[in-house]
Scaffold this active site. Structure first.
Site, PDB file in Angstrom:
ATOM      1  N   GLN A   1       0.824  -1.210   0.000  1.00 40.55           N
ATOM      2  CA  GLN A   1       0.000   0.000   0.000  1.00 40.55           C
ATOM      3  C   GLN A   1       0.865   1.270   0.000  1.00 40.55           C
ATOM      4  OE1 GLN A   1      -4.120  -0.794   2.186  1.00 40.55           O
ATOM      5  NE2 GLN A   1      -2.426  -1.284   3.543  1.00 40.55           N
TER       6      GLN A   1
ATOM      7  N   TRP B   1      -2.461   1.553  11.631  1.00 42.31           N
ATOM      8  CA  TRP B   1      -3.741   1.323  10.941  1.00 42.31           C
ATOM      9  C   TRP B   1      -3.719   1.867   9.508  1.00 42.31           C
ATOM     10  CZ3 TRP B   1      -8.247   2.286  14.965  1.00 42.31           C
ATOM     11  CH2 TRP B   1      -7.947   1.609  16.152  1.00 42.31           C
TER      12      TRP B   1
ATOM     13  N   ASP C   1       3.015   0.808  15.526  1.00 40.17           N
ATOM     14  CA  ASP C   1       2.559   0.889  16.911  1.00 40.17           C
ATOM     15  C   ASP C   1       2.757  -0.430  17.655  1.00 40.17           C
ATOM     16  OD1 ASP C   1       0.467   0.282  14.855  1.00 40.17           O
ATOM     17  OD2 ASP C   1      -0.712  -0.293  16.601  1.00 40.17           O
TER      18      ASP C   1
ATOM     19  N   THR D   1       4.069  -8.037   7.053  1.00 42.06           N
ATOM     20  CA  THR D   1       2.964  -7.468   7.828  1.00 42.06           C
ATOM     21  C   THR D   1       1.906  -8.489   8.230  1.00 42.06           C
ATOM     22  OG1 THR D   1       1.835  -6.850   5.779  1.00 42.06           O
ATOM     23  CG2 THR D   1       3.264  -5.193   6.797  1.00 42.06           C
TER      24      THR D   1
ATOM     25  N   TYR E   1       5.578 -10.255  15.221  1.00 40.42           N
ATOM     26  CA  TYR E   1       5.601  -9.128  14.277  1.00 40.42           C
ATOM     27  C   TYR E   1       6.157  -7.874  14.951  1.00 40.42           C
ATOM     28  CZ  TYR E   1       3.840  -5.100  11.700  1.00 40.42           C
ATOM     29  OH  TYR E   1       3.735  -3.886  11.054  1.00 40.42           O
TER      30      TYR E   1
END
Length: 322
Positions: free
Chosen positions: A11, A164, A108, A68, A131
């Site tokens: 992305q 996010w 985060d 991810t 992760y």
């Protein structure tokens, strides 16, 4: 100037392609940009990674790649650490040796989420799952590489912690809207908090720290920066907002916002634990942008998350992607 971008299939990588395609024609001195994806380079292979670095000789390295798959990482720790820790370390070492600028993206998930309020950049890392541990290791490796660089090295780095992320690819917003077309009711976690971040927004803000309007590299203090829009919400709040935005855009959905039921995280167990609080202060980045006189990017940093999500959903509706 040569710009090398890893992660073109993700992305953020796609957002950088869109951004630079629109930006480069406006620049007097046009940079040479090379995008590298999975087909061109296996980031878990150090030899392949070093080949691309040494072949292209970048002055700016942007690492938009990452492992991810949060839950899958629990059973693939070696691969997660290879992509999220070892690969960024090699990129950082190249930047140090060649005086390059290095932009890297973290998460985060390096925090345990137990803090009340907003996390600061120097708060203690305490990742809960593989992760998060692999991303924390990447941060530490980059910092160490630059800390041990020779005196007077011209290299610089920024690690952008964000949360996010959504953009051109699979993400929470797209999943919710897809489910809302088929189901009469949805259940979404209400007690995990963070900030939805547009990949397009993140590309603009982070590149703006490192590059001026003429396309020249800026000097900035190396370190970790939190990069998220203004405000905060929960996964439940984001789901309700996205569904309402889709309805406002004329999309037919079976699940209206009032049919989305808030649930605690304990009712939706997953293989990997998630931080309950992912809110992060952006004061450090704000001060550096102010010091640069970088008002356009400062305005972006101050934009609230909800308007960007609404625009994103309306764009999906217009494209027929919902």
């Amino acid at each position: 100037m040569n710009i090398l971008i890893f992660g073109k299939d993700g992305q953020l990588g796609k957002a950088f392609q869109v951004l630079l395609d629109s930006l480069i024609p406006t620049l007097a001195e046009k940079p040479h940009v090379q995008y590298v994806g999975r087909a061109e380079c296996n980031l878990s292979d150090a030899a392949q990674l070093n080949f691309h670095l040494n072949q292209f000789h970048p002055q700016l390295i942007i690492n938009a790649s990452a492992y991810t798959a949060v839950d899958k990482a629990e059973i693939e720790p070696e691969l997660a650490f290879a992509v999220n820790a070892t690969a960024p370390e090699l990129m950082a070492q190249y930047a140090v040796q060649h005086g390059a600028t290095f932009l890297h993206y973290s998460t985060d998930y390096v925090f345990d989420g137990e803090k009340y309020g907003f996390y600061l950049e120097d708060d203690m890392r305490n990742p809960l799952g593989v992760y998060g541990k692999s991303k924390a290791a990447g941060e530490e490796a980059i910092t160490k590489a630059f800390a041990t660089s020779p005196s007077g090295s011209a290299g610089q780095y920024a690690i952008f912690r964000t949360s996010w992320v959504y953009g051109d690819g699979g993400n929470f917003i797209r999943t919710i809207l897809r489910l809302a077309k088929d189901r009469d009711e949805l259940k979404v976690i209400e007690d995990q908090y963070g900030v939805p971040t547009s990949a397009q927004w993140l590309a603009q803000v982070s590149l703006g720290l490192a590059m001026d309007a003429k396309g020249q590299l800026r000097a900035f203090p190396s370190g970790i920066y939190h990069a998220v829009p203004a405000g905060e919400t929960s996964w439940y709040g984001l789901a309700c907002w996205a569904v309402q935005a889709a309805l406002d855009a004329g999309v037919s959905l079976k699940t209206p916002p009032h049919a989305i039921k808030p649930i605690p995280a304990v009712e939706y167990p997953l293989p990997a634990p998630r931080p309950m609080n992912s809110r992060m202060s952006t004061d450090k980045l704000r001060k550096v942008l102010e010091g640069q006189g970088n008002m356009s990017k400062l305005e972006l940093l101050n934009q609230p998350w909800d308007g960007a999500v609404r625009s994103y959903v309306h764009h999906l509706a217009k494209d027929g992607s919902i």
